[in-house]
Motif scaffolding. Structure first.
Motif, mmCIF file in Angstrom:
data_model
loop_
_atom_site.group_PDB
_atom_site.id
_atom_site.type_symbol
_atom_site.label_atom_id
_atom_site.label_comp_id
_atom_site.label_asym_id
_atom_site.label_seq_id
_atom_site.Cartn_x
_atom_site.Cartn_y
_atom_site.Cartn_z
ATOM 1 N N TYR A 579 38.142 46.928 34.437
ATOM 2 C CA TYR A 579 37.634 45.724 35.089
ATOM 3 C C TYR A 579 38.628 45.256 36.148
ATOM 4 O O TYR A 579 39.845 45.289 35.921
ATOM 5 C CB TYR A 579 37.366 44.624 34.056
ATOM 6 N N VAL A 580 38.098 44.796 37.258
ATOM 7 C CA VAL A 580 38.928 44.441 38.406
ATOM 8 C C VAL A 580 39.700 43.155 38.136
ATOM 9 O O VAL A 580 39.152 42.165 37.638
ATOM 10 C CB VAL A 580 38.063 44.286 39.672
ATOM 11 N N VAL A 581 40.978 43.171 38.494
ATOM 12 C CA VAL A 581 41.886 42.045 38.275
ATOM 13 C C VAL A 581 41.796 41.073 39.451
ATOM 14 O O VAL A 581 41.849 41.475 40.610
ATOM 15 C CB VAL A 581 43.334 42.545 38.121
ATOM 16 N N GLY A 582 41.675 39.781 39.126
ATOM 17 C CA GLY A 582 41.687 38.749 40.153
ATOM 18 C C GLY A 582 43.006 38.017 40.255
ATOM 19 O O GLY A 582 43.232 37.277 41.212
ATOM 20 N N GLY A 583 43.887 38.200 39.274
ATOM 21 C CA GLY A 583 45.173 37.522 39.296
ATOM 22 C C GLY A 583 45.723 37.412 37.887
ATOM 23 O O GLY A 583 45.053 37.717 36.895
ATOM 24 N N LYS A 606 53.770 30.816 26.808
ATOM 25 C CA LYS A 606 54.396 32.075 27.212
ATOM 26 C C LYS A 606 53.359 33.179 27.425
ATOM 27 O O LYS A 606 53.603 34.119 28.176
ATOM 28 C CB LYS A 606 55.417 32.525 26.160
ATOM 29 N N ASP A 607 52.230 33.071 26.725
ATOM 30 C CA ASP A 607 51.186 34.089 26.878
ATOM 31 C C ASP A 607 50.690 34.141 28.311
ATOM 32 O O ASP A 607 50.445 33.102 28.936
ATOM 33 C CB ASP A 607 49.997 33.793 25.958
ATOM 34 N N ARG A 608 50.520 35.333 28.826
ATOM 35 C CA ARG A 608 49.942 35.529 30.154
ATOM 36 C C ARG A 608 48.548 36.138 30.007
ATOM 37 O O ARG A 608 48.260 36.873 29.065
ATOM 38 C CB ARG A 608 50.815 36.444 31.009
ATOM 39 N N TYR A 609 47.704 35.819 30.974
ATOM 40 C CA TYR A 609 46.337 36.333 30.997
ATOM 41 C C TYR A 609 46.051 36.956 32.360
ATOM 42 O O TYR A 609 46.601 36.529 33.381
ATOM 43 C CB TYR A 609 45.319 35.212 30.789
ATOM 44 N N TYR A 610 45.168 37.944 32.372
ATOM 45 C CA TYR A 610 44.606 38.450 33.619
ATOM 46 C C TYR A 610 43.201 37.884 33.782
ATOM 47 O O TYR A 610 42.386 37.945 32.847
ATOM 48 C CB TYR A 610 44.538 39.977 33.614
ATOM 49 N N ALA A 611 42.937 37.315 34.944
ATOM 50 C CA ALA A 611 41.566 36.940 35.301
ATOM 51 C C ALA A 611 40.861 38.206 35.772
ATOM 52 O O ALA A 611 41.403 38.954 36.593
ATOM 53 C CB ALA A 611 41.570 35.895 36.400
ATOM 54 N N ILE A 612 39.665 38.464 35.253
ATOM 55 C CA ILE A 612 38.945 39.682 35.600
ATOM 56 C C ILE A 612 37.504 39.343 35.986
ATOM 57 O O ILE A 612 36.966 38.307 35.588
ATOM 58 C CB ILE A 612 38.931 40.708 34.446
ATOM 59 N N GLN A 613 36.894 40.219 36.783
ATOM 60 C CA GLN A 613 35.455 40.126 37.036
ATOM 61 C C GLN A 613 34.778 40.901 35.920
ATOM 62 O O GLN A 613 34.730 42.119 35.933
ATOM 63 C CB GLN A 613 35.115 40.717 38.404
ATOM 64 N N PHE A 614 34.239 40.184 34.931
ATOM 65 C CA PHE A 614 33.744 40.844 33.721
ATOM 66 C C PHE A 614 32.235 41.055 33.760
ATOM 67 O O PHE A 614 31.737 42.101 33.380
ATOM 68 C CB PHE A 614 34.134 40.014 32.495
#
Length: 634
Positions: A579-583, A606-614
């Motif tokens: 899935y494409v990453v948006g940030g 502290k947790d990081r997330y990737y925004a994706i086009q789902f």
């Protein structure tokens, strides 16, 4: 009745029309110019700013405007339900506070003059309202008659010099303040100076030759006697007309308050998104709603007929508009005057241009990327929890022209990789792309044929395969439909997806945890190759959860701030899919459940997330669950 004058010579600066069926509209401008004494370049410039010369098959705009000249007859364009009280979406979208399902007062009675120009054109021309709505040549004549009448009312001669028509053009806008009228007229004359040429939605070839030296008498706007609308206090670019109409931050009832939260953005938290809405109500009623402390809020409203902007909530503060508190906390909401009651209706060029200028200004000021994972439609905002997914709003819908909008933003969509790349950008040709929809006026009934930004998805490479399903929208596993509000099986212009396969004229993408196919023939491409970064499940994991908000881990919450659950949506990202990453973002939560802003807190984890086009909407996955790689790697 207009055809006898087709032989009239074109005015200076107007491209001559060829003698063919696809030049009938160009000839209609020449005819109306000769009949009413309005320079062709002025008629062409006004019509371009209203409709880009499209006729839309006689369908009305979002404010009941018809034809190339956008002659308005909005008596039947009023929506029955206001925007934020339609459906079950909680506009605030924060489970830490009781759901907010406001009810707005009915829209005000009566119509302003700017929404009733078609009846006036009928009086001036003697043509029937029906003909003015459906016949492009008659519509152009009606617009010419209105401009000529405005010129007479200003006491100005019916000059062949377009520079003498600035005041009449400003009057044609229907604006009730001098700044908006002037910006509208400036835009029309900029169109004339730069020239335009295009093929309309009905295949008509229309051209306006550039007149770069044209210098109109801008002082004519003073003779219109319009009110002064001060831009003091607004956060708007100087290139738009803008006024401050504040949303109230007030306490009422039993400790309740509205209709937004005070904040300290971008110092306290980033502004990541701009959300595009339509209002589901006409201008006057919308302004009443946003000034009601018991209702909800958004940052800006944009008027359809002339692109005028009202700001209601400062960018530092958090408006309640998107139905997802995480998105609200990091976004600015723009409401565009329009009606989901007639979602096949079109938006004016004046509003598109004004909106694009505002978005460019905001994106530059707050460092927001100009792409479809940061410039969102309300229909791209994810439900924050599983229970909220079916009730999320679907505006601005499949008829918002995202390709044109991003061209105005200076970021046109285009190929960024070679053919056969592992990623695509959805990019149908809006006017030619006309998928079938139902439910625009009556449930189950076909919508009028209309250009669209939407592309439909199936479970296999052929039209005999069923539409893909959305288990979030239909937890029982029911099938997707072609209803105009059903986003379960479609993608939209500018969105990007990883390629899952190809079979002849069909391309598959990864979508909502499944392989989804769209028709992409060589003579009518609906996607172009792209490159970027994609995520996939980390090695050893069969699937990873997908979230509608990027909240911090429980240990990040200080005393006195209840920890918010990190609850997945009813989807999963299976191993082997991309899935494409948006940030990338750090988990964050804005705690603001009381009127006293002293108790508000921004919690960052502290947790990081990737925004994706789902799917059609964006979503989030934890960085610890996925691997990131270039899209070219298969």
């Amino acid at each position: 009745m207009l055809l006898p004058l087709l032989g009239a010579a074109p005015a200076p600066g107007v491209a001559p029309a060829a003698d063919s069926a696809d030049s009938a509209l160009q000839a209609a401008f020449a005819t109306a110019s000769a009949e009413y004494g309005v320079p062709q370049s002025v008629l062409l410039g006004v019509a371009y700013l209203q409709s880009r010369w499209d006729g839309h098959g006689g369908a009305p705009s979002v404010t009941g405007g018809y034809g190339p000249m956008h002659l308005t007859d909005a008596r039947t364009a009023l929506a029955d339900a206001p925007h934020h009280s339609a459906g079950t979406e909680d506009p605030r979208g924060d489970s830490a506070r009781p759901a907010l399902l406001p009810t707005a007062a009915p829209p005000p009675a009566g119509l302003p003059a700017r929404l009733s120009t078609l009846p006036r054109a009928a009086e001036l021309t003697g043509l029937s309202p029906e003909r003015l709505r459906t016949d492009p040549a008659a519509n152009v004549a009606g617009g010419a008659a209105l401009l000529a009448a405005a010129q007479r009312e200003l006491g100005a001669p019916a000059s062949g010099d377009p520079a003498r028509w600035y005041g009449a053009v400003a009057r044609f806008s229907g604006a009730d303040d001098s700044a908006t009228a002037a910006v509208y007229a400036d835009d029309v004359f900029e169109v004339i100076r730069s020239g335009q040429r295009r093929v309309t939605d009905s295949g008509q070839r229309v051209a306006l030759a550039a007149r770069p030296a044209l210098a109109p008498d801008t002082g004519q706007v003073r003779a219109l006697g319009l009110r002064d609308a001060s831009a003091d206090g607004t956060e708007c670019p100087a290139t738009v007309s803008c006024e401050w109409i504040p949303a109230p931050y007030e306490q009422f009832g039993d400790g309740d308050y509205g209709n937004h939260d005070l904040g300290g953005r971008p110092r306290t938290q980033r502004i990541e998104y701009i959300v595009v809405h339509d209002t589901e109500g006409r201008w006057e009623g919308v302004l009443d709603m946003v000034q009601d402390p018991t209702y909800v809020s958004w940052n800006y409203s944009l008027r359809s007929t002339d692109g005028h902007i009202a700001q209601h909530v400062k960018a530092k503060d958090v408006a309640w508009h998107a139905g997802n508190w995480y998105i609200n906390s990091g976004s600015i909401g723009l409401e565009h005057e329009g009606f989901l009651a007639a979602p096949d209706a079109w938006y004016t060029e004046a509003m598109y241009r004004s909106s694009a200028r505002l978005v460019r200004y905001l994106a530059d000021r707050y460092d927001i990327p100009l792409d479809r994972q940061h410039i969102l439609g309300h229909d791209n905002v994810p439900g924050p929890t599983a229970a909220t997914v079916p009730g999320m709003h679907t505006d601005p819908g499949p008829y918002w022209d995202w390709a044109h909008y991003f061209a105005l933003l200076g970021r046109p969509f285009k190929p960024t990789a070679k053919a056969g790349a592992g990623m695509v950008t959805i990019l149908p040709e809006y006017a030619r792309n006309r998928p079938e929809f139902t439910g625009c006026a009556t449930k189950g009934e076909p919508c009028p044929v209309h250009g669209s930004s939407a592309v439909r998805l199936r479970t296999g490479p052929g039209t005999s395969y069923p539409l893909v399903k959305d288990v979030g929208l239909r937890p029982g596993g029911g099938p997707s439909t072609i209803d105009v509000n059903d986003i379960g099986s479609r993608v939209s212009t500018g969105q990007q997806y990883a390629v899952a396969g190809r079979d002849g004229e069909w391309t598959a993408i990864w979508y909502l945890g499944q392989k989804a196919w769209f028709h992409d023939p060589a003579d009518a491409r609906v996607a172009v190759p792209a490159k970027g970064k994609v995520v996939s499940a980390r090695a050893g994991l069969e699937s990873v959860p997908v979230y509608g908000r990027a909240y911090p881990e429980a240990s990040a919450y200080p005393a006195g701030v209840p920890a918010q659950g990190v609850v997945p949506l009813p989807y999963a990202l299976p191993a082997g899919q991309r899935y494409v990453v948006g940030g990338v973002v750090r988990g964050a939560y804005y705690y603001a459940v009381s009127f006293d802003a002293a108790g508000h807190r921004v919690v960052t984890g502290k947790d990081r997330y990737y925004a994706i086009q789902f799917g059609h909407r964006v979503a989030y996955v934890k960085a610890s669950d996925v691997e990131v790689r270039p899209s070219s790697r298969r």
